[in-house]
Structure formats: C-alpha cells, structure tokens
Design an enzyme around this catalytic site. Structure first.
Site, PDB file in Angstrom:
ATOM      1  CD  GLU A  94      -2.886   1.261   0.380  1.00  0.00           C
ATOM      2  OE1 GLU A  94      -2.504   1.526  -0.786  1.00  0.00           O
ATOM      3  OE2 GLU A  94      -4.082   1.181   0.698  1.00  0.00           O
ATOM      4  CG  ASP A  95      -0.857   4.702  -1.708  1.00  0.00           C
ATOM      5  OD1 ASP A  95      -1.581   4.107  -0.873  1.00  0.00           O
ATOM      6  OD2 ASP A  95      -1.332   5.429  -2.603  1.00  0.00           O
ATOM      7  CG  ASP A  98      -5.934   9.006   6.094  1.00  0.00           C
ATOM      8  OD1 ASP A  98      -5.472   9.528   7.103  1.00  0.00           O
ATOM      9  OD2 ASP A  98      -6.821   9.567   5.401  1.00  0.00           O
ATOM     10  NE  ARG A 160      -2.240   8.306  -9.706  1.00  0.00           N
ATOM     11  CZ  ARG A 160      -2.953   7.920  -8.648  1.00  0.00           C
ATOM     12  NH1 ARG A 160      -2.346   7.509  -7.569  1.00  0.00           N
ATOM     13  NH2 ARG A 160      -4.273   7.940  -8.663  1.00  0.00           N
TER      14      ARG A 160
HETATM   15  P1  5GP Z   1      -7.710   4.949   4.396  1.00  0.00           P
HETATM   16  O1  5GP Z   1      -8.711   3.979   3.852  1.00  0.00           O
HETATM   17  O2  5GP Z   1      -6.644   4.324   5.246  1.00  0.00           O
HETATM   18  O3  5GP Z   1      -8.378   6.111   5.092  1.00  0.00           O
HETATM   19  O4  5GP Z   1      -7.008   5.632   3.163  1.00  0.00           O
HETATM   20  C1  5GP Z   1      -6.167   4.958   2.338  1.00  0.00           C
HETATM   21  C2  5GP Z   1      -6.150   5.585   0.956  1.00  0.00           C
HETATM   22  O5  5GP Z   1      -6.487   6.969   1.004  1.00  0.00           O
HETATM   23  C3  5GP Z   1      -4.764   5.522   0.355  1.00  0.00           C
HETATM   24  O6  5GP Z   1      -4.581   4.342  -0.377  1.00  0.00           O
HETATM   25  C4  5GP Z   1      -4.754   6.758  -0.531  1.00  0.00           C
HETATM   26  O7  5GP Z   1      -5.301   6.455  -1.777  1.00  0.00           O
HETATM   27  C5  5GP Z   1      -5.665   7.732   0.160  1.00  0.00           C
HETATM   28  N1  5GP Z   1      -4.927   8.728   0.975  1.00  0.00           N
HETATM   29  C6  5GP Z   1      -4.934   8.842   2.325  1.00  0.00           C
HETATM   30  N2  5GP Z   1      -4.143   9.853   2.732  1.00  0.00           N
HETATM   31  C7  5GP Z   1      -3.637  10.398   1.603  1.00  0.00           C
HETATM   32  C8  5GP Z   1      -2.715  11.475   1.372  1.00  0.00           C
HETATM   33  O8  5GP Z   1      -2.198  12.163   2.256  1.00  0.00           O
HETATM   34  N3  5GP Z   1      -2.405  11.725   0.067  1.00  0.00           N
HETATM   35  C9  5GP Z   1      -2.939  11.008  -0.972  1.00  0.00           C
HETATM   36  N4  5GP Z   1      -2.550  11.337  -2.198  1.00  0.00           N
HETATM   37  N5  5GP Z   1      -3.787   9.987  -0.779  1.00  0.00           N
HETATM   38  C10 5GP Z   1      -4.128   9.681   0.497  1.00  0.00           C
END
Ligand code: 5GP
Length: 170
Positions: A94-95, A98, A160
């Site tokens: 995963e990148d 959050d 990106r």
């Molecule tokens: P989660 O489901 O953990 O809230 O979010 C995960 C996804 O939200 C990541 O795979 C990404 O696509 C997006 N995301 C969360 N924080 C960021 C951020 O600071 N920058 C970007 N570009 N994407 C984010």
C-alpha cells in the site's frame, strides 16, 4: 500550488532497501505474492520488488475511497486479483494508511481466500488519523497529518510521478 518536500528520493530508496531486507529475513526464502494496490502503490512496489531476492509473484487490486483530498467513506471495488492465493504468503503493498478503512476492507476480503499468511507493507503511515484498528507489519515512514503527494500518490490524479513525497501548500 507549491509542493514542499517531506521525504526526499534518497531517503525513500534507502528505506525501501531496509524494508526489503527485513521482509527477506522474515519469509526466509519462501515464495510470496505481492498484491499491489493501484494506482498509488505502484512506484513503491516496483522498487521494493526489485530489491527482494525471494521467489516473488506480482498481482494487482484496485479499490477506492478518496476523491480530491477527502475520503468518501465508502469503498468501491474496481479491479480484483488474478492469482489464486490459497495457501500462499500474501503481502499487501500500500502507498499510505490513513483511517485504515481501505486496508481493513482488503484484509477481510483477501483473508477469505485462505492465504497461508496475510500481511501489510505500507510506504507511509498517518497513524494519528486511524479510525480502524490496523497495524501494518512493515511501515516505511510514519508521517504527520498532512495531505501528501508524489512517489505514486496523487491529488486529483496529478503529481504521482514526482520522485519524492511532498505536501501541497495552497
Ligand atoms: P484509508 O482507507 O486508510 O483512510 O485511506 C487509504 C487511501 O487513502 C490511500 O490508499 C490513498 O489512496 C488515500 N490517501 C490517504 N491519505 C492520503 C494522502 O495524504 N495523500 C494522498 N494522495 N492519498 C491519500
């Protein structure tokens, strides 16, 4: 809009090498399937995969929960894996984690396919934003609560291709 550097390219590359070494030690030459989440984790995953000397299979999955800089709170499923992962060591790449919503969903979904093991490797972790209990086994960098772009991460599909991780100043 200005993009300020948070983590430069050299630091990212150094950390990826360290993560690869740790993963190699943990899997002690067993085969692994890297499931790369599209699109954001592609840059990180290819660098990591090139540093791994384990028998490695690559696959992709795509789910989305974000639009602009805001999570929509709902997961939509866009592309499924093509490999049979039953009995395999699976590492989700995963990148960024959050709230943890996306990976909680993915872990549950992939877990139903009976992998031998199922772990998470993320380049970035915004730990303080976590809403779902989720502890990735491998974390590149813990970062503060800023919206970051670059090294695969986008803002409305742009940025990106930046070779570093940065944050946007409006
Ligand atoms: P989660 O489901 O953990 O809230 O979010 C995960 C996804 O939200 C990541 O795979 C990404 O696509 C997006 N995301 C969360 N924080 C960021 C951020 O600071 N920058 C970007 N570009 N994407 C984010």
């Amino acid at each position: 809009m200005t993009v300020n550097t948070l983590i430069d390219e050299k630091a990212i590359q150094k950390r990826i090498k360290e993560l690869a070494l740790k993963i190699e030690q943990d899997y002690s030459n067993e085969e692994i399937v890297l499931i790369i989440t599209l699109k954001g984790a592609v840059f990180f995953a290819t660098e990591l995969a090139k540093s791994l000397s384990l028998p490695t299979i690559i696959d992709f999955i795509k789910v989305s929960s974000y639009s602009g800089t805001q999570s929509t709170g709902e997961i939509s499923f866009n592309l499924d894996i093509s490999e049979n992962i039953s009995g395999k060591n699976v590492l989700i790449i995963e990148d960024i984690v959050d709230t943890g919503r996306t990976l909680t969903y993915l872990k549950e979904y992939l877990g139903k396919k009976n992998p031998k093991s199922l772990k998470i490797c993320t380049l970035l972790d915004k730990k303080e934003r976590r809403e779902f209990e989720l502890l990735p086994e491998y974390v590149g960098f813990e970062i503060p609560d800023k919206f970051v772009v670059g090294y695969g991460l986008d803002y409305d599909e742009k940025y990106r291709n930046l070779p570093f991780i940065g944050y946007i100043e409006q």
